[in-house]
Write an enzyme that holds these catalytic residues in place. Structure first.
Site, PDB file in Angstrom:
ATOM      1  N   SER A  66       0.797  -1.239   0.000  1.00 18.35           N
ATOM      2  CA  SER A  66       0.000   0.000   0.000  1.00 18.35           C
ATOM      3  C   SER A  66       0.820   1.276   0.000  1.00 18.35           C
ATOM      4  O   SER A  66       0.257   2.372  -0.098  1.00 18.35           O
ATOM      5  CB  SER A  66      -0.946   0.010   1.208  1.00 18.35           C
ATOM      6  OG  SER A  66      -2.045  -0.834   0.976  1.00 18.35           O
ATOM      7  N   LYS A  69       0.057   3.810  -2.596  1.00 24.39           N
ATOM      8  CA  LYS A  69      -0.949   4.870  -2.499  1.00 24.39           C
ATOM      9  C   LYS A  69      -0.339   6.266  -2.384  1.00 24.39           C
ATOM     10  O   LYS A  69      -1.052   7.270  -2.511  1.00 24.39           O
ATOM     11  CB  LYS A  69      -1.889   4.601  -1.326  1.00 24.39           C
ATOM     12  CG  LYS A  69      -2.731   3.337  -1.485  1.00 24.39           C
ATOM     13  CD  LYS A  69      -3.745   3.199  -0.362  1.00 24.39           C
ATOM     14  CE  LYS A  69      -4.623   1.971  -0.538  1.00 24.39           C
ATOM     15  NZ  LYS A  69      -4.004   0.730  -0.050  1.00 24.39           N
ATOM     16  N   SER A 126      -5.675   3.437   4.973  1.00 21.12           N
ATOM     17  CA  SER A 126      -5.146   2.776   3.774  1.00 21.12           C
ATOM     18  C   SER A 126      -6.244   2.031   3.021  1.00 21.12           C
ATOM     19  O   SER A 126      -6.053   0.916   2.540  1.00 21.12           O
ATOM     20  CB  SER A 126      -4.029   1.793   4.149  1.00 21.12           C
ATOM     21  OG  SER A 126      -3.335   1.364   3.002  1.00 21.12           O
ATOM     22  N   LYS A 231       3.069   6.615   4.811  1.00 16.09           N
ATOM     23  CA  LYS A 231       2.267   5.497   4.343  1.00 16.09           C
ATOM     24  C   LYS A 231       2.915   4.159   4.660  1.00 16.09           C
ATOM     25  O   LYS A 231       4.097   3.967   4.437  1.00 16.09           O
ATOM     26  CB  LYS A 231       2.053   5.607   2.826  1.00 16.09           C
ATOM     27  CG  LYS A 231       0.973   4.684   2.298  1.00 16.09           C
ATOM     28  CD  LYS A 231      -0.400   5.142   2.700  1.00 16.09           C
ATOM     29  CE  LYS A 231      -1.409   4.026   2.657  1.00 16.09           C
ATOM     30  NZ  LYS A 231      -1.223   2.977   3.665  1.00 16.09           N
TER      31      LYS A 231
END
Length: 390
Positions: A66, A69, A126, A231
């Site tokens: 993730s 992202k 997320s 992130k």
């Protein structure tokens, strides 16, 4: 020859055993690491300058989970900045977006939320479903959005990156790959959008009038002083990944960790790099002492002098405690010959630290100064003669 090879092998093994050579003496790209990071790859980058402070296998292509992202968020915030979308826009969830699974906020087909609520879900929880919903809202389809992601990656110099989707889910692909260095590049670009930290620094929040609770997947937001984001990511293929950003005393750093075996290892690795950076380095913006920039004469010009333009100095990364040791040298001619073009380089400013050049900037003319014509030169002489005899 066979005996010589055997002898060399024995000697090498002996060196390794007794410690003459470090065990990782031939490990790829590990020589720049100042701290131990339990991961496949890692990078510590200065956010202001883009300088890599330490790196481990930084160009090895790996699954990012993730952390992907970050690019999705970059495109979202660029769409906000250029007016393509607004925070209060209504985003309608498609059947495809609602089917994502993994980290999600359980969006249902046809459900509506504002773009800001979707952004919050992406940054804090997320949420894969929210990310896909935003990708479709911006580009018309998820595939079109992924094309934009790869185009933007190319523009940023992310030469070892291929995005297959906007979420980082990798169950059905072996081609969704990037590197620790490339992640640092896109993290740095995203953090230029200061508003993103309003969401990446949220520890806990909620959606749907308090029915859906959000807790940040990035523990550093709560437990690391100065953390500004950014992130996390975890899949079976990728392991535990993280791009962590933090600012202390005007210095901002990006720590990227890819492929840790546990979540704790990724956080400890990022903290170790950040701690070393903040303890040993600082970002400073040079300043020119008053009076060092003076006017430059213009020979044979309509104007007899010009004031060079002082540039906006970029930050410089230096060892902590050396700010007062920075020396500056101004190189300017006494005069220049017309014509002078606007933007023409007149001189330069050089900054040095311990006799090493750490920055160089051009001093330029802010105006165009044409050359005197014969008639103008004659009139100037005539005026000067009259003034002398009056």
């Amino acid at each position: 020859m066979k005996k010589i090879r055997t002898l060399l092998s024995i000697l090498l093994c002996s060196f390794l055993i007794i410690g003459v050579l470090p065990l990782n003496a031939f490990a790829e790209n590990n020589t720049d690491m100042k701290v131990e990071v339990m991961a496949k790859a890692a990078v510590l980058m200065d956010m202001s300058t883009g300088e890599v402070i330490m790196a481990k296998n930084e160009n090895e292509k790996l699954f990012p989970a993730s952390v992907t992202k970050i690019m999705s968020l970059l495109l979202i915030f660029e769409a906000l900045d250029n007016g393509k979308i607004k925070l209060d826009d209504t985003v309608t969830v498609s059947k495809y977006a609602s089917s994502m699974g993994g980290s999600e906020i359980w969006l249902e087909e046809g459900e509506q939320m504002t773009a800001e609520e979707m952004i919050k879900a992406i940054c804090v929880a997320s949420a894969n479903d929210a990310c896909v919903a935003m990708s479709e809202f911006i580009a018309g389809s998820n595939d079109a959005f992924v094309e934009l992601m790869n185009k933007r990656a190319s523009e940023l110099g992310m030469n070892n990156t291929t995005f297959v989707n906007c979420t980082g889910l990798d169950d059905t692909t072996d081609d969704h790959l990037t590197t620790a260095y490339d992640i640092a590049l896109m993290s740095r670009e995203l953090m230029k959008h200061e508003k993103v930290t309003e969401y990446t620094t949220i520890w806990m929040d909620s959606l749907r009038n308090g029915e859906t609770l959000l807790t940040n997947t990035n523990k550093l937001v709560r437990f690391y002083d100065g953390c500004t984001g950014l992130k996390t990511g975890t899949t079976a293929k990728a392991g535990c990944c993280l791009s962590a950003t933090a600012t202390r005393n005007g210095t901002s750093l990006i720590a990227v960790v890819l492929g840790s075996k546990t979540s704790e290892e990724r956080f400890e690795g990022a903290k170790a790099m950040l701690n070393w950076g903040f303890s040993n380095l600082e970002t400073v913006t040079p300043e020119i002492e008053d009076g060092l920039i003076t006017k430059v004469g213009v020979r044979y010009g309509l104007k007899t002098s010009l004031m060079p333009s002082i540039p906006d100095f970029k930050p410089i990364l230096i060892e902590k405690g050396n700010k007062d040791k920075i020396e500056q040298n101004i190189e300017l001619p006494v005069d220049v010959e017309a014509p002078v073009e606007k933007g023409q380089i007149i001189g330069k400013v050089i900054f040095k630290l311990n006799d090493e050049k750490i920055g160089e900037y051009s001093l330029v003319s802010e105006e165009e100064i044409p050359r005197l014509t014969f008639t103008e030169a004659f009139l100037r002489i005539l005026r000067a003669f009259k003034s002398k005899n009056s």
